[in-house]
Design an enzyme around this catalytic site. Sequence first.
Site, PDB file in Angstrom:
ATOM      1  N   TYR A 134     -47.703  -4.771 -12.638  1.00 19.94           N
ATOM      2  CA  TYR A 134     -46.385  -4.142 -12.719  1.00 19.94           C
ATOM      3  C   TYR A 134     -46.455  -2.745 -13.338  1.00 19.94           C
ATOM      4  O   TYR A 134     -45.494  -1.982 -13.258  1.00 19.94           O
ATOM      5  CB  TYR A 134     -45.404  -5.006 -13.534  1.00 19.94           C
ATOM      6  CG  TYR A 134     -45.156  -6.381 -12.975  1.00 19.94           C
ATOM      7  CD1 TYR A 134     -45.380  -6.679 -11.632  1.00 19.94           C
ATOM      8  CD2 TYR A 134     -44.690  -7.412 -13.795  1.00 19.94           C
ATOM      9  CE1 TYR A 134     -45.150  -7.946 -11.120  1.00 19.94           C
ATOM     10  CE2 TYR A 134     -44.455  -8.690 -13.291  1.00 19.94           C
ATOM     11  CZ  TYR A 134     -44.685  -8.945 -11.960  1.00 19.94           C
ATOM     12  OH  TYR A 134     -44.455 -10.202 -11.463  1.00 19.94           O
ATOM     13  N   LYS A 183     -57.851 -15.670 -11.504  1.00 24.57           N
ATOM     14  CA  LYS A 183     -58.119 -15.727 -10.064  1.00 24.57           C
ATOM     15  C   LYS A 183     -59.464 -15.029  -9.830  1.00 24.57           C
ATOM     16  O   LYS A 183     -59.595 -14.160  -8.968  1.00 24.57           O
ATOM     17  CB  LYS A 183     -56.963 -15.042  -9.315  1.00 24.57           C
ATOM     18  CG  LYS A 183     -56.982 -15.228  -7.801  1.00 24.57           C
ATOM     19  CD  LYS A 183     -56.757 -16.652  -7.344  1.00 24.57           C
ATOM     20  CE  LYS A 183     -56.878 -16.754  -5.825  1.00 24.57           C
ATOM     21  NZ  LYS A 183     -57.182 -18.113  -5.356  1.00 24.57           N
ATOM     22  N   ASP A 238     -45.346 -14.614 -14.849  1.00 31.55           N
ATOM     23  CA  ASP A 238     -43.998 -14.482 -14.304  1.00 31.55           C
ATOM     24  C   ASP A 238     -43.714 -15.646 -13.350  1.00 31.55           C
ATOM     25  O   ASP A 238     -42.665 -16.298 -13.413  1.00 31.55           O
ATOM     26  CB  ASP A 238     -43.944 -13.143 -13.552  1.00 31.55           C
ATOM     27  CG  ASP A 238     -42.528 -12.699 -13.206  1.00 31.55           C
ATOM     28  OD1 ASP A 238     -41.589 -13.443 -13.487  1.00 31.55           O
ATOM     29  OD2 ASP A 238     -42.394 -11.601 -12.649  1.00 31.55           O
TER      30      ASP A 238
END
Length: 349
Positions: A134, A183, A238
């Site tokens: 972000y 990940k 989130d």
Amino acid sequence: MGSLSKPSYRIVAIPGEGIGPEVVEASLQILQHVAKIEGFTLRVDYGWLGATAFLQMGSYFPQATVQLCDGANGIVFGAVSQGGLLELRKHYDFFCNLRPIRIVDSLVHKSSLRPEKVQGLDILIIRELVSGIYFGPAGRSSDEKGAYGYHTMLYYDEEIRRIARIALQKAQERRGLLTVAHKENALPHLGWTRLVQEEAIKFPGVVVEPMLVDNLAMQMVLNPQRFDTVLAGNMFGDILSDIGGALVGSLGLLGSASLNADGFGLYEAIHGTAPDIAGKGIANPLGTLGACVLMLQQWGEVGAAQRIIAAQEQVLSEGYRTADLFPQGSEILINTEKLIDLLLEKLSS
């Protein structure tokens, strides 16, 4: 003489838009009432952010709001649809976002899962809040293949280490299991697993369990009770914390605290502005109230926090429900104002 020793706090309330003003006002009523009972004083200043700030002051993130927030003991925030919030988080370096997901006994049947899957559920999601995708370099450009957009997931090792230290500390105070969302099979250069494990040497009582985020999302739905403390980067945190809404029965129940290194915090529900129900007086303020409980705990006002939790559990156990909790059978549908009246009554008794 005694009155001099009464603790005094100043908060900045930023109601925002949509249901923000309703849930903030409701929560402040409860806070002021508990302050009276517990013997501390609470001063509230009002600030502006987002679209309402833009209309009033020509800026989504006005300097006047920043000046109010400087030196306050906390910020209680409603919701905004665009502009201002990311800037506020960045400005105060609110890097540590705490999102507790706790089931209320009387609401187990409201979960999307079977009651036995969520009984006693108590997960703390810790989300890094001021870095990652972000905040990385982003934009639009074009090349010989055509136009494209890009966002860059960038994390400094030290940004991962500092949130890891807080997560390890919290896990140590809880049940000693820290699950790290990552990940790394596809994003090998973001060293969440290695960096958290290096910091964990100072926390010998904590078991660190790295887990691929897609598997973690699945396990949160299949077997949520196995989790204790979950650490995630900004985007993964989130997404994962919204699964919490389905687990406890409504996003409207979940509060969060966003803290900086000094322990100064922004406290808000994790839901958005919900424009479809704004102004109808039916919004559920328990998410914002839950955030205020986190604020009281952060201040060390543990008695006040416990009182609110107990009052809320009593009201819910008696079958009272706001619209987002879809009352059925003998449950009683109530609006925001009635819920606040009931909570005030429980707090006074």
